[in-house]
Design an enzyme around this catalytic site. Sequence first.
Site, PDB file in Angstrom:
ATOM      1  N   LYS A 188      58.985   8.877  16.713  1.00  0.00           N
ATOM      2  CA  LYS A 188      59.891   9.054  15.697  1.00  0.00           C
ATOM      3  C   LYS A 188      60.074   7.665  14.849  1.00  0.00           C
ATOM      4  CE  LYS A 188      63.283  11.369  13.740  1.00  0.00           C
ATOM      5  NZ  LYS A 188      62.988  12.528  12.987  1.00  0.00           N
ATOM      6  N   ASP A 244      59.498  14.689  28.352  1.00  0.00           N
ATOM      7  CA  ASP A 244      60.109  15.691  29.155  1.00  0.00           C
ATOM      8  C   ASP A 244      60.617  16.897  28.151  1.00  0.00           C
ATOM      9  OD1 ASP A 244      61.766  16.410  31.410  1.00  0.00           O
ATOM     10  OD2 ASP A 244      63.437  16.081  30.252  1.00  0.00           O
TER      11      ASP A 244
HETATM   12  C1  IPM Z   1      60.640  16.562  35.064  1.00  0.00           C
HETATM   13  C2  IPM Z   1      62.180  16.660  35.303  1.00  0.00           C
HETATM   14  C3  IPM Z   1      62.869  15.669  35.623  1.00  0.00           C
HETATM   15  C4  IPM Z   1      62.424  14.480  34.691  1.00  0.00           C
HETATM   16  C5  IPM Z   1      64.265  15.250  36.107  1.00  0.00           C
HETATM   17  C6  IPM Z   1      64.349  16.390  37.349  1.00  0.00           C
HETATM   18  C7  IPM Z   1      64.784  13.963  36.285  1.00  0.00           C
HETATM   19  O1  IPM Z   1      62.790  17.469  34.354  1.00  0.00           O
HETATM   20  O2  IPM Z   1      59.980  15.937  36.021  1.00  0.00           O
HETATM   21  O3  IPM Z   1      60.274  16.744  33.765  1.00  0.00           O
HETATM   22  O4  IPM Z   1      63.481  14.589  33.698  1.00  0.00           O
HETATM   23  O5  IPM Z   1      61.563  13.979  34.412  1.00  0.00           O
HETATM   24 MN    MN Z   2      61.449  17.730  32.657  1.00  0.00          MN
END
Ligand code: IPM
Ligand code: MN
Length: 352
Positions: A188, A244
């Site tokens: 971004k 994520d």
């Molecule tokens: C992932 C999960 C994790 C993250 C969570 C459970 C902390 O969503 O592995 O993508 O956000 O990294």
């Molecule tokens: Mn995740």
Amino acid sequence: MTTRSIAVLPGDGIGPEVTRAALRVLDAVAQQDGLAFEIAEYPMGGVAVHQHGDPFPAATREAVLKADAVLLGAVGDPSLDGAPRARKPETGLLALRAALGVYANLRPVAVHPALTAHSPLRPERLTGVDLVIFRELTGGLYYGEPRGNDGQAAVNTLRYTRAEVERIARLGFAAARGRRKKVLSVDKANVLETSQLWRATVIEVAREFPDVQLEHIYVDYAAMRLVSDPASIDILLTENMFGDILSDEAAVLVGSLGLLPSASLGAGAGLFEPIHGSAPTIAGQDVANPIGTILSVAMLLRHGLGLPAPAARIEAAVARALAGGARTRDIALPGETVLSTTGMTDCIVGLV
Ligand code: IPM
Ligand code: MN
């Protein structure tokens, strides 16, 4: 014959049943190939909070640091949603990633031809989708200090160093070399200084890989591109939070979160886990799709232990099972026969 040690962290919800399934497949290839593994289980996540008051107990930490590779089922427990941060399963997972130093999270997303009807996207958009998300995993907002919430104001810190960007970028470019030679770097940079550093650093690393084509894209447009033209993406390189979000979006392409594996790599032992969560509502019912974890074991063999041949055999067995019509509930169309977790595992074990 070298014996390699694998620390298994079954975790919460469906974690125990999918890791059990994946270990059966590992056992089958091990027997065929004369490989020996020393496998031991340790508590992690919500179960560890309930047993030891800590989502990542010291004994688990010690074991993973000694192991050659780590296999994780899932963490997450709704009964701990209101718990203080130190007692949340997710905090344990972040501490595990940090302890192992696994800064590179690889999430391959390839659409199996037999499953194109399961995605909400039109099948013609899905033809040829074969991408890998390279998500930076031990920096950014997840780890930045200061952080806190006093009820009136809350703060998180987004910080990246050049070195952190360089090492994940290098892995992404190196992987592109063995594939379609394209890197799509997501940032971004029109708004965030961290993204400006990200982009400048990625451009520098790209000079070491003149045969790889680099394209930059803002994260908002990347979210569109993932559904409008996913087949154009080869390696998608991005920071922790963007990765994520985009990896869950990418999972929609294959039709079920239950199919996708991941590998988290750093200097030492790697961490291998399906990308789905603990799915508490279906835990213990023998209905979860074990394929994400079975394919994570394949990644463990390939990336964690340098054993590409048995890894490929597991992947081929999964592909044959799907091509032959084996379906767990999450990937069955109306009228199709539904297999249990055990049934799907039996089918794959029979095909390796
Ligand atoms: C992932 C999960 C994790 C993250 C969570 C459970 C902390 O969503 O592995 O993508 O956000 O990294
Ligand atoms: Mn995740």
